[in-house]
Design an enzyme around this catalytic site. Structure first.
Site, short mmCIF file in Angstrom:
data_model
loop_
_atom_site.label_atom_id
_atom_site.label_comp_id
_atom_site.label_asym_id
_atom_site.label_seq_id
_atom_site.Cartn_x
_atom_site.Cartn_y
_atom_site.Cartn_z
N HIS A 69 18.46 28.84 146.64
CA HIS A 69 18.79 29.20 145.25
C HIS A 69 19.83 30.33 145.26
O HIS A 69 19.78 31.22 146.10
CB HIS A 69 17.53 29.64 144.51
N GLU A 100 23.85 23.87 140.49
CA GLU A 100 23.70 24.96 139.52
C GLU A 100 24.91 25.88 139.60
O GLU A 100 24.98 26.73 140.51
CB GLU A 100 22.46 25.79 139.84
#
Ligand code: PGA
Length: 262
Positions: free
Chosen positions: A96, A173
């Site tokens: 992430h 993302e």
């Protein structure tokens, strides 16, 4: 039509009591929501409690851990391995952007984490994304930003063999689109689609077109109840990774419901 995959990344938002309340609200409200696969990623410290609290878990709901350490066991203070959580989660977030940024995770560590997940039959959700828009409003491409995304992709998947590639999920993302405090700059749905197409093209070069079509690619970054449908309507968007909004039971359930019809 394949089911969409909707992932709730609770990040470091809910305390233990918040998490238990949220879980019990979701339990009630998600009952009967079929035709979408839902994955919840609570803070690691509360993961086991949440899993245990979920008696009679529906088959379309699973759990993820927000992060893992690649070694199986040993002197790694504060870490939790894929081996240790393999009986309670089916998915793990890997790489992430917040971990790349605040814990200085590099591509090599991300790659090791992907391998550890696959070794223990956990599906890695590999997060990739650029820091600045890679395509501007006129369609001009910033090759440096685009290359960053592609490098993250190839580095993370390096060494993934055979059928294992189908177990990997890619979460695209754009870092600039992720909610930061009060600010949120969701990417335009067409932008997300264009980037996801490029990611899939790269996967096709490496694994063949048919395999690339089977790999699930999600969009994440300021997803909410008003824009979820737009993203899901885009070609090649197989689901969503939802952060801040996912700790609001009503909103998250609405996003899950919206996903059923796509
Ligand atoms: P956001 O986060 O929905 O709060 O923007 C998404 C993510 O970082 O996973």
């Amino acid at each position: 039509m394949t089911q969409k995959l909707i992932i709730a990344n609770w990040k470091m938002y809910p305390t233990l009591s918040d998490s238990l309340v949220l879980a019990s609200q979701l339990k009630g409200q998600l009952e009967g929501v079929k035709g979408v696969h839902i994955v919840l990623a609570p803070p690691t410290a509360w993961l086991a409690s949440i899993v245990e609290s979920w008696t009679h878990k529906p088959s379309n709901l699973d759990f993820a851990i927000q992060n893992i350490w690649p070694e199986d066991q040993g002197a790694y203070t504060g870490e939790v391995s894929a081996y240790m959580v393999k009986s309670i989660v089916k998915y793990a977030l890997v790489g992430h952007s917040e971990r790349r940024r605040f814990q200085s995770e590099d591509d090599e560590l991300v790659r090791e984490k992907v391998q550890a997940c696959l070794r223990w039959k956990i599906r890695p959700i590999v997060c990739i994304g650029e820091h600045k828009r890679a395509i501007d409003a006129e369609g001009r491409v910033d090759s440096y930003q685009l290359q960053r995304v592609m490098n993250q992709l190839t580095e993370a998947l390096h060494g993934v063999k055979g059928d294992d590639i189908r177990k990997v999920i890619i979460a695209y993302e754009p870092v600039w689109a992720i909610t930061q405090g009060a600010t949120s700059h969701p990417a335009k749905p067409a932008y997300a689609e264009a980037m996801i197409r490029r990611i899939r093209d790269r996967l096709a070069e490496k694994y063949g077109k048919l395999t690339a079509e089977e790999i699930q690619i999600l969009y994440g970054g300021s997803v909410n109840t008003s824009n979820a449908s737009e993203y899901l309507r885009q070609q090649g968007v197989n689901g969503l990774l939802v952060g801040e909004i996912s700790v609001k039971a009503k909103d998250f359930v609405e996003i899950c419901r919206i996903s059923v019809s796509h």
